[in-house]
Motif scaffolding. Structure first.
Motif, short mmCIF file in Angstrom:
data_model
loop_
_atom_site.label_atom_id
_atom_site.label_comp_id
_atom_site.label_asym_id
_atom_site.label_seq_id
_atom_site.Cartn_x
_atom_site.Cartn_y
_atom_site.Cartn_z
N GLN A 40 6.52 11.75 6.78
CA GLN A 40 7.14 11.53 5.48
C GLN A 40 8.42 10.72 5.60
N LEU A 41 9.23 11.02 6.62
CA LEU A 41 10.47 10.24 6.82
C LEU A 41 10.16 8.79 7.15
N THR A 42 9.15 8.57 7.98
CA THR A 42 8.76 7.21 8.33
C THR A 42 8.25 6.46 7.10
N ASN A 43 7.42 7.11 6.29
CA ASN A 43 6.93 6.48 5.07
C ASN A 43 8.07 6.14 4.13
N HIS A 44 9.05 7.02 4.03
CA HIS A 44 10.20 6.76 3.16
C HIS A 44 10.99 5.55 3.67
N GLU A 84 9.05 2.37 2.89
CA GLU A 84 9.18 2.00 1.48
C GLU A 84 10.56 1.39 1.20
N GLU A 85 11.59 1.98 1.78
CA GLU A 85 12.94 1.46 1.58
C GLU A 85 13.08 0.06 2.16
N VAL A 94 13.90 -3.59 0.34
CA VAL A 94 14.93 -4.51 0.81
C VAL A 94 14.34 -5.89 1.06
N ASN A 95 13.15 -5.95 1.67
CA ASN A 95 12.50 -7.23 1.94
C ASN A 95 12.16 -7.97 0.65
N VAL A 96 11.68 -7.24 -0.36
CA VAL A 96 11.37 -7.87 -1.65
C VAL A 96 12.64 -8.44 -2.28
N ASP A 97 13.73 -7.67 -2.22
CA ASP A 97 14.99 -8.16 -2.76
C ASP A 97 15.46 -9.41 -2.02
#
Length: 117
Positions: free
Chosen positions: A67-71, A74-75, A79-82
């Motif tokens: 779950q931490l890795t998935n979070h 996603e974060e 950042v990459n999209v921004d």
């Protein structure tokens, strides 16, 4: 004769009472082998219970890490999209021309070469 019969009858009653009183109820004892089997069973159940609990703890820990890795993925994706949006905003032709003009560069058509693909 009746007294003899009464005596015999009384003796029979006394014998019946004695026989009833002499009945002994024995408790069943657990033998040493049975005790060892019970102890082995208890140790086995305790071991299996401990193993199940440790496996559940390991599964919980692994799920938490997933779950931490998935979070974090996603974060990082956000950042990459921004950053891609910033790159597309900063790489517009109008901005490049304005920056070039600010730095004192001029467009000379004689120095421009057309490259065809």
């Amino acid at each position: 004769m009746s007294s003899v019969a009464k005596k015999i009858q009384e003796q029979q009653i006394q014998e019946q009472q004695k026989s009833v009183q002499t009945v002994i109820v024995r408790k069943t004892k657990i033998s040493f082998g049975e005790m060892m089997l019970i102890c082995a069973l208890a140790v086995g159940i305790a071991f299996i219970g401990t193993k199940v609990i440790s496996n559940q703890a390991a599964i919980y820990k692994t799920n938490k890490e997933i779950q931490l890795t998935n979070h974090s993925i996603e974060e990082q994706t956000r950042v990459n999209v921004d950053l891609k949006e910033q790159v597309s905003e900063l790489s517009t032709y109008e901005r490049i021309w304005k920056k070039a003009a600010d730095l004192g560069l001029k467009l000379n058509e004689n120095n421009v070469k057309v490259v065809q693909e």
